[in-house]
Design an enzyme around this catalytic site. Structure first.
Site, PDB file in Angstrom:
ATOM      1  N   GLY A  78      14.625 -23.149  37.094  1.00  0.00           N
ATOM      2  CA  GLY A  78      14.897 -24.281  36.225  1.00  0.00           C
ATOM      3  C   GLY A  78      16.326 -24.446  35.757  1.00  0.00           C
ATOM      4  O   GLY A  78      17.274 -24.533  36.541  1.00  0.00           O
ATOM      5  N   GLY A  79      16.479 -24.472  34.423  1.00  0.00           N
ATOM      6  CA  GLY A  79      17.779 -24.709  33.811  1.00  0.00           C
ATOM      7  C   GLY A  79      18.785 -23.612  34.109  1.00  0.00           C
ATOM      8  O   GLY A  79      19.997 -23.883  34.190  1.00  0.00           O
ATOM      9  N   VAL A 128       3.719 -22.101  35.373  1.00  0.00           N
ATOM     10  CA  VAL A 128       3.551 -21.146  36.466  1.00  0.00           C
ATOM     11  C   VAL A 128       4.755 -21.259  37.397  1.00  0.00           C
ATOM     12  O   VAL A 128       4.928 -22.284  38.069  1.00  0.00           O
ATOM     13  CB  VAL A 128       2.247 -21.409  37.252  1.00  0.00           C
ATOM     14  CG1 VAL A 128       2.149 -20.447  38.433  1.00  0.00           C
ATOM     15  CG2 VAL A 128       1.046 -21.254  36.336  1.00  0.00           C
ATOM     16  N   LYS A 156       8.753  -1.168  33.244  1.00  0.00           N
ATOM     17  CA  LYS A 156       7.883  -0.075  33.688  1.00  0.00           C
ATOM     18  C   LYS A 156       8.497   0.631  34.895  1.00  0.00           C
ATOM     19  O   LYS A 156       8.430   1.864  35.020  1.00  0.00           O
ATOM     20  CB  LYS A 156       6.494  -0.614  34.029  1.00  0.00           C
ATOM     21  CG  LYS A 156       5.556   0.479  34.554  1.00  0.00           C
ATOM     22  CD  LYS A 156       4.152  -0.051  34.789  1.00  0.00           C
ATOM     23  CE  LYS A 156       3.246   1.069  35.319  1.00  0.00           C
ATOM     24  NZ  LYS A 156       1.845   0.636  35.483  1.00  0.00           N
ATOM     25  N   HIS A 202      21.447   3.912 -10.755  1.00  0.00           N
ATOM     26  CA  HIS A 202      20.090   4.352 -10.429  1.00  0.00           C
ATOM     27  C   HIS A 202      19.084   3.211 -10.572  1.00  0.00           C
ATOM     28  O   HIS A 202      18.025   3.362 -11.179  1.00  0.00           O
ATOM     29  CB  HIS A 202      19.692   5.545 -11.286  1.00  0.00           C
ATOM     30  CG  HIS A 202      20.576   6.740 -11.081  1.00  0.00           C
ATOM     31  ND1 HIS A 202      20.714   7.377  -9.865  1.00  0.00           N
ATOM     32  CD2 HIS A 202      21.393   7.406 -11.936  1.00  0.00           C
ATOM     33  CE1 HIS A 202      21.559   8.384  -9.981  1.00  0.00           C
ATOM     34  NE2 HIS A 202      21.994   8.423 -11.223  1.00  0.00           N
ATOM     35  N   ASN A 209       8.730   1.092 -19.111  1.00  0.00           N
ATOM     36  CA  ASN A 209       8.765   0.035 -20.108  1.00  0.00           C
ATOM     37  C   ASN A 209      10.214  -0.307 -20.430  1.00  0.00           C
ATOM     38  O   ASN A 209      11.062   0.568 -20.535  1.00  0.00           O
ATOM     39  CB  ASN A 209       8.063   0.477 -21.387  1.00  0.00           C
ATOM     40  CG  ASN A 209       6.553   0.563 -21.220  1.00  0.00           C
ATOM     41  OD1 ASN A 209       5.927  -0.382 -20.766  1.00  0.00           O
ATOM     42  ND2 ASN A 209       5.969   1.687 -21.609  1.00  0.00           N
ATOM     43  N   ARG A 233       6.674   1.849 -25.275  1.00  0.00           N
ATOM     44  CA  ARG A 233       7.490   0.670 -25.569  1.00  0.00           C
ATOM     45  C   ARG A 233       8.326   0.880 -26.832  1.00  0.00           C
ATOM     46  O   ARG A 233       9.454   0.391 -26.917  1.00  0.00           O
ATOM     47  CB  ARG A 233       6.584  -0.558 -25.706  1.00  0.00           C
ATOM     48  CG  ARG A 233       7.346  -1.882 -25.713  1.00  0.00           C
ATOM     49  CD  ARG A 233       6.455  -3.014 -25.242  1.00  0.00           C
ATOM     50  NE  ARG A 233       5.963  -2.747 -23.896  1.00  0.00           N
ATOM     51  CZ  ARG A 233       6.665  -2.952 -22.781  1.00  0.00           C
ATOM     52  NH1 ARG A 233       7.879  -3.460 -22.866  1.00  0.00           N
ATOM     53  NH2 ARG A 233       6.155  -2.669 -21.610  1.00  0.00           N
ATOM     54  N   ARG A 247       4.439 -11.673 -17.298  1.00  0.00           N
ATOM     55  CA  ARG A 247       4.878 -10.295 -17.485  1.00  0.00           C
ATOM     56  C   ARG A 247       5.804  -9.876 -16.348  1.00  0.00           C
ATOM     57  O   ARG A 247       5.709 -10.381 -15.245  1.00  0.00           O
ATOM     58  CB  ARG A 247       3.646  -9.380 -17.502  1.00  0.00           C
ATOM     59  CG  ARG A 247       3.918  -7.936 -17.896  1.00  0.00           C
ATOM     60  CD  ARG A 247       2.640  -7.125 -17.847  1.00  0.00           C
ATOM     61  NE  ARG A 247       2.223  -6.854 -16.471  1.00  0.00           N
ATOM     62  CZ  ARG A 247       1.077  -6.261 -16.147  1.00  0.00           C
ATOM     63  NH1 ARG A 247       0.221  -5.892 -17.080  1.00  0.00           N
ATOM     64  NH2 ARG A 247       0.778  -6.057 -14.883  1.00  0.00           N
TER      65      ARG A 247
END
Length: 528
Positions: free
Chosen positions: A42-43, A72, A145, A294, A432, A452, A524
């Site tokens: 093809g292209g 194909v 393969k 950290h 927390n 907390r 939260r």
């Protein structure tokens, strides 16, 4: 069954069928220069002929025309037999001779751009399916393969080195190269199949071919497939006794795809911290600077300029800032660079660095400068014993209009701006978490505490700037009034928190008693 495993194999016939024509002509000319017969489709064949090369059509090799709109063309025994038969094996040699199958010694293939097609907005289902390559992957696998006899080329980036090797070996390719190319080829088909499977998995019901292939973005995949190539081996992990490596999606985006401009090799901890500060700095539209240690911010600020934002962020915790990483959401200029260069930092992430800024940093040879482009938000993956957890990224944001004032005193306009700022920072602090802030600047950060109340106390203890008149953000609700009483005692005058505790009424009553303005977000931001 036997096959010759000589170091080099001379290329006498090559099949070239590619979607991406980049570099194709140059490679083909190099092959033709050694008398290699070129076969194409093809292209690809048109591009080679247009450059003046002699090319045999695949239909001339197979004796069968391309058909079914090109579906194909290479699925034929004269293609796959020429790839798979073992040279030197008497039985194989007899079979290919009986069926007039000619050996193919090299295949150059890249596959239909399925992922690009799938990413097109509104792409039709029929077009998506049509862009599933069948013949290409089949040839890739056959050639890979039989790598002892065949070289399979699937990456444009390999062309220059292959041309050089052909020149050095007078038209031959070494076994070492054929093995490397075969491994790349199987990785290519694995990634390609994963992309197809992931895309189709997200489409619950097959629509009509003309209709859009709309994925269900709310559904988790039935099988989690992660396919990322090795980007870099790292010196070690979090600690010297741990091995580590970086894998990238290849997009060139985000911290994994960043461009390092100078400095030592990025470490595992550098990358983790850079990601944390880059994620946080993207929360802000105004010039912003985040200083991370950290994975927790030890200073965050916005300002009229990067210099102002940096000085404000540094003032929050100048001791912890030593040896930190810095995230910036604007191009770094010379003025900001001169100030940042006074402090020892491990790395700086920004969208760009001006030439003058790079000149200021040049004397700090170990300082890592990293240019980052934003990556799209993706789900978060965490390891647990025996499996993985997958969740949406925490992209939740609230605006001033979405806040619910729950105290008799509403926050002032100044407090409200500070509350929104503190809330955005708090989202990126390990739980927390309590964040004290004022006027686009963190003042104290209590991170990663089991209680907390302790987070509130710790944030206040860390403060080197006055806490009086600050606001406080809590990543989750106050289960009892004691946490709120702690931030009030530290000097906070307004609080932002999700709400939702069975003790909300008690906490609100405590805020009213203390004259604290409090707003609920209804969302939260736990971070573990």
């Amino acid at each position: 069954m036997s096959s010759s495993t000589s170091t080099v194999k001379t290329i006498r016939r090559a099949l070239l069928s590619v979607t991406d024509k980049t570099g194709l002509v140059e490679l083909a000319k190099a092959l033709a220069g050694f008398g290699v017969e070129l076969i194409s489709t093809g292209g690809s064949a048109r591009a080679l002929r247009d450059s003046g090369l002699t090319v045999k059509d695949i239909s001339d090799l197979t004796g069968f025309p391309e058909m079914l709109d090109g579906r194909v063309k290479t699925l034929h025994p004269r293609v796959h037999g020429g790839l798979l038969y073992i040279r030197g094996n008497a039985e194989h040699e007899a079979a290919v001779a009986a069926h007039q199958i000619q050996p193919i010694d090299m295949v150059v293939v890249n596959l239909y751009a399925f992922e690009k097609t799938a990413a097109q907005p509104g792409v039709s289902f029929g077009h998506l399916i049509e862009n599933i390559d069948i013949g290409g992957p089949s040839m890739v696998r056959s050639a890979a393969k039989n790598f002892e006899d065949v070289a399979i080329v699937t990456r444009v980036s390999d062309y220059p080195a292959l041309i050089q090797e052909l020149v050095s070996n007078h038209g031959a390719i070494t076994r070492e190269t054929r093995w490397r190319l075969a491994k790349q080829a199987f990785a290519t088909t694995a990634a390609y199949d994963s992309a197809i499977a992931n895309t189709l998995d997200s489409i619950a019901t097959a629509p009509a071919p003309a209709n859009a292939a709309s994925p269900d973005t709310n559904a988790f995949p039935s099988t989690l497939r992660i396919n990322m190539p090795l980007a870099q081996s790292l010196r070690y992990g979090e600690n010297p006794h741990q091995r580590a490596a970086l894998y990238s999606d290849g997009s060139g985006l985000g911290v994994a795809g960043a461009t390092q401009l100078q400095g030592k090799e990025l470490s595992f901890n550098n990358l983790v911290d850079l990601d944390a500060c880059w994620e946080l700095v993207q929360e802000f539209d105004d010039p912003a600077v985040i200083i991370v240690k950290h994975t927790n911010p030890c200073g965050a600020a916005t300002g009229h300029s990067i210099l102002e934002a940096y000085l404000k962020a540094l003032a929050c915790d100048p001791v912890s800032a030593f040896g930190s990483v810095v995230g910036i959401n604007r191009a770094v200029d010379a003025e900001a660079a001169a100030e940042i260069a006074r402090l020892f930092v491990e790395a700086i992430a920004a969208p760009a660095f001006t030439p003058e800024a790079r000149e200021r940093f040049a004397a700090k040879k170990n300082l890592r400068l990293v240019e980052v482009r934003n990556a799209p938000t993706r789900p978060v993956v965490k390891h647990v014993s025996g499996g993985l957890l997958l969740q949406d990224a925490d992209t939740g944001r609230v605006t001033e209009d979405e806040l619910k004032v729950v105290t008799w005193r509403p926050p002032t306009a100044e407090e409200l701006r500070s509350l929104i700022f503190a809330w955005r920072v708090c989202k990126h602090v390990k739980s927390n978490a309590i964040v004290y802030a004022r006027d686009g600047q963190t003042v104290g950060i209590g991170a990663g505490q089991m209680s907390r109340v302790d987070a509130a106390r710790f944030g206040a203890q860390k403060a080197v700037l006055p806490l009086k008149g600050t606001v406080a953000a809590s990543d989750a609700f106050f289960p009892f009034p004691d946490g709120l009483e702690t931030v009030a005692a530290a000097g906070a005058t307004a609080v932002i928190q999700p709400g939702g505790s069975v003790k909300d009424d008690d906490v609100i009553a405590a805020a009213d008693r203390l004259g604290i303005a409090m707003v609920f977000t209804g969302i939260r931001h736990f971070r573990h």
